[in-house]
Enzyme design. Structure first.
Site, PDB file in Angstrom:
ATOM      1  N   LEU A 162     -33.026  13.642 -32.470  1.00  0.00           N
ATOM      2  CA  LEU A 162     -32.240  12.427 -32.300  1.00  0.00           C
ATOM      3  C   LEU A 162     -33.194  11.246 -32.343  1.00  0.00           C
ATOM      4  O   LEU A 162     -34.330  11.344 -31.872  1.00  0.00           O
ATOM      5  CB  LEU A 162     -31.496  12.436 -30.958  1.00  0.00           C
ATOM      6  CG  LEU A 162     -30.410  13.490 -30.744  1.00  0.00           C
ATOM      7  CD1 LEU A 162     -29.834  13.358 -29.332  1.00  0.00           C
ATOM      8  CD2 LEU A 162     -29.299  13.374 -31.779  1.00  0.00           C
ATOM      9  N   ASP A 163     -32.746  10.136 -32.899  1.00  0.00           N
ATOM     10  CA  ASP A 163     -33.561   8.931 -32.901  1.00  0.00           C
ATOM     11  C   ASP A 163     -33.931   8.546 -31.468  1.00  0.00           C
ATOM     12  O   ASP A 163     -33.198   8.852 -30.521  1.00  0.00           O
ATOM     13  CB  ASP A 163     -32.805   7.758 -33.524  1.00  0.00           C
ATOM     14  CG  ASP A 163     -32.455   8.007 -34.989  1.00  0.00           C
ATOM     15  OD1 ASP A 163     -33.044   8.917 -35.588  1.00  0.00           O
ATOM     16  OD2 ASP A 163     -31.589   7.280 -35.506  1.00  0.00           O
ATOM     17  N   VAL A 164     -35.031   7.819 -31.332  1.00  0.00           N
ATOM     18  CA  VAL A 164     -35.479   7.362 -30.020  1.00  0.00           C
ATOM     19  C   VAL A 164     -34.370   6.615 -29.284  1.00  0.00           C
ATOM     20  O   VAL A 164     -34.133   6.824 -28.093  1.00  0.00           O
ATOM     21  CB  VAL A 164     -36.730   6.460 -30.169  1.00  0.00           C
ATOM     22  CG1 VAL A 164     -37.029   5.737 -28.862  1.00  0.00           C
ATOM     23  CG2 VAL A 164     -37.937   7.296 -30.588  1.00  0.00           C
ATOM     24  N   THR A 222     -31.116   6.805 -29.790  1.00  0.00           N
ATOM     25  CA  THR A 222     -29.840   7.527 -29.736  1.00  0.00           C
ATOM     26  C   THR A 222     -29.858   8.493 -28.560  1.00  0.00           C
ATOM     27  O   THR A 222     -30.810   9.247 -28.381  1.00  0.00           O
ATOM     28  CB  THR A 222     -29.597   8.300 -31.046  1.00  0.00           C
ATOM     29  OG1 THR A 222     -29.566   7.385 -32.133  1.00  0.00           O
ATOM     30  CG2 THR A 222     -28.283   9.059 -30.992  1.00  0.00           C
ATOM     31  N   ARG A 227     -26.844   5.553 -38.997  1.00  0.00           N
ATOM     32  CA  ARG A 227     -27.139   4.125 -38.913  1.00  0.00           C
ATOM     33  C   ARG A 227     -27.237   3.495 -40.302  1.00  0.00           C
ATOM     34  O   ARG A 227     -26.714   2.399 -40.549  1.00  0.00           O
ATOM     35  CB  ARG A 227     -28.424   3.917 -38.129  1.00  0.00           C
ATOM     36  CG  ARG A 227     -28.355   4.454 -36.698  1.00  0.00           C
ATOM     37  CD  ARG A 227     -29.716   4.616 -36.063  1.00  0.00           C
ATOM     38  NE  ARG A 227     -30.395   3.336 -35.932  1.00  0.00           N
ATOM     39  CZ  ARG A 227     -31.687   3.220 -35.624  1.00  0.00           C
ATOM     40  NH1 ARG A 227     -32.430   4.316 -35.445  1.00  0.00           N
ATOM     41  NH2 ARG A 227     -32.235   2.026 -35.507  1.00  0.00           N
TER      42      ARG A 227
END
Length: 304
Positions: A135-137, A139, A235
């Site tokens: 997961l993105d930082v 998110t 995104r």
């Protein structure tokens, strides 16, 4: 430097794909080397999208990699929602990376698990051992990590086969038209920013499905599912529709709206995870509630 003849089986392949398969380096790493002029075919520097021929001499000039050294550290808001001998599922708070990486100095999921006494699989690169999804930082939400080597192998294949159910909620600016649909657009690294992704003709195939849950004056709450799992895919795709995630300044979100809602990151949450247990074969399903910052922002949008 790596020098090798292109096998006949890779005749006609893109240079970056061929180099990745021949060396074991990631496609993104090869792309970076090519951009710096370090990918050569028969002694001539080529762009990553060039096609190679069987029997050609491929050279890859690789600098000595900088080493990432994981540092075990606990994350206060990290919650373990499931744990057994093969897998551990966490509810990741925002501003935490999936694993340590160059350029990131904050905490990570794998470093938290190490500090908490969890032993995870040793498969994968040293800094991301056991990681089968990311997961993105910025998110938040559910993420599974493999603890056994068997689980790592089975889950990696499950993600490749799109056999893992991942459901996200995203609050986006404006009203997507149509209110439900599919975004099928290739995603690759942006030419202007190494930390940013973009829709690009030469990117990797990427498919995102979305449906409207709530429509409000300033923003729309979407349910999002993925067919592919590219970096920043949700995104990038939503921004390409001109409806970026609220708070996502990297991809064009309105900073005034972000400030009014008290958001310091994108409104994006991994709300549900469904998978087949890698050794037991039974189904696992988990749900995650919105963190406080997302919940508060959504309530303000509902009131406006």
């Amino acid at each position: 430097m790596t020098v090798a003849l292109v096998p006949e089986g890779l005749d006609g392949e893109r240079a970056d794909a061929a180099a990745s398969r021949m060396t074991g380096l990631s496609r993104s790493r090869v792309e970076g080397i090519a951009a710096a002029g370090g990918l050569l075919v028969d002694g001539v520097p080529v762009v990553k999208s060039a096609r190679v021929r069987g029997g050609s001499l491929l050279e890859l000039v690789v600098d000595e990699p900088r080493v990432v050294r994981p540092v075990p550290q606990l994350v206060d808001d990290m919650r373990v929602v499931y744990d057994d001998a093969d897998v551990v599922v966490v509810d990741k708070p925002p501003f935490v990376a999936a694993h340590p990486s160059l350029g990131w100095t904050g905490p990570s999921v794998t470093e938290h698990l190490a500090a908490a006494g969890f032993r995870i699989a040793t498969s994968g690169a040293a800094e991301r051992q056991g990681v089968v999804q990311r997961l993105d930082v910025g998110t938040s939400g559910l993420m599974v990590v493999a603890k056994s080597e068997v689980a790592y192998s089975v889950l990696k294949q499950a993600f490749r086969d799109r056999a893992v159910g991942k459901l996200y909620h995203a609050l986006v600016q404006g009203y997507p038209d149509p209110l439900a649909g599919t975004i099928d657009a290739p995603v690759g690294h942006a030419r202007t920013d190494e930390w940013k992704m973009a829709v690009r003709a030469d990117g990797r195939p990427s498919v995102t499905h979305y449906a409207t849950l709530e429509a409000h004056r300033a923003a729309t709450l979407l349910e999002v599912t993925l067919e592919t799992g590219r970096t920043h895919q949700i995104r990038v795709h939503l921004a390409a529709l001109h409806h970026p995630c609220v708070g996502d300044r990297l991809y064009g979100a309105d900073p005034v709206l972000s400030q009014r809602l008290g958001l310091e990151r994108q409104w994006l949450h991994a709300v549900e995870l469904r998978l087949t247990h890698p050794t037991g074969g039974h189904e696992l399903q988990f749900r995650s509630s919105y963190p406080e910052d997302l919940r508060r922002a959504l309530e303000r949008v509902r009131r406006d």
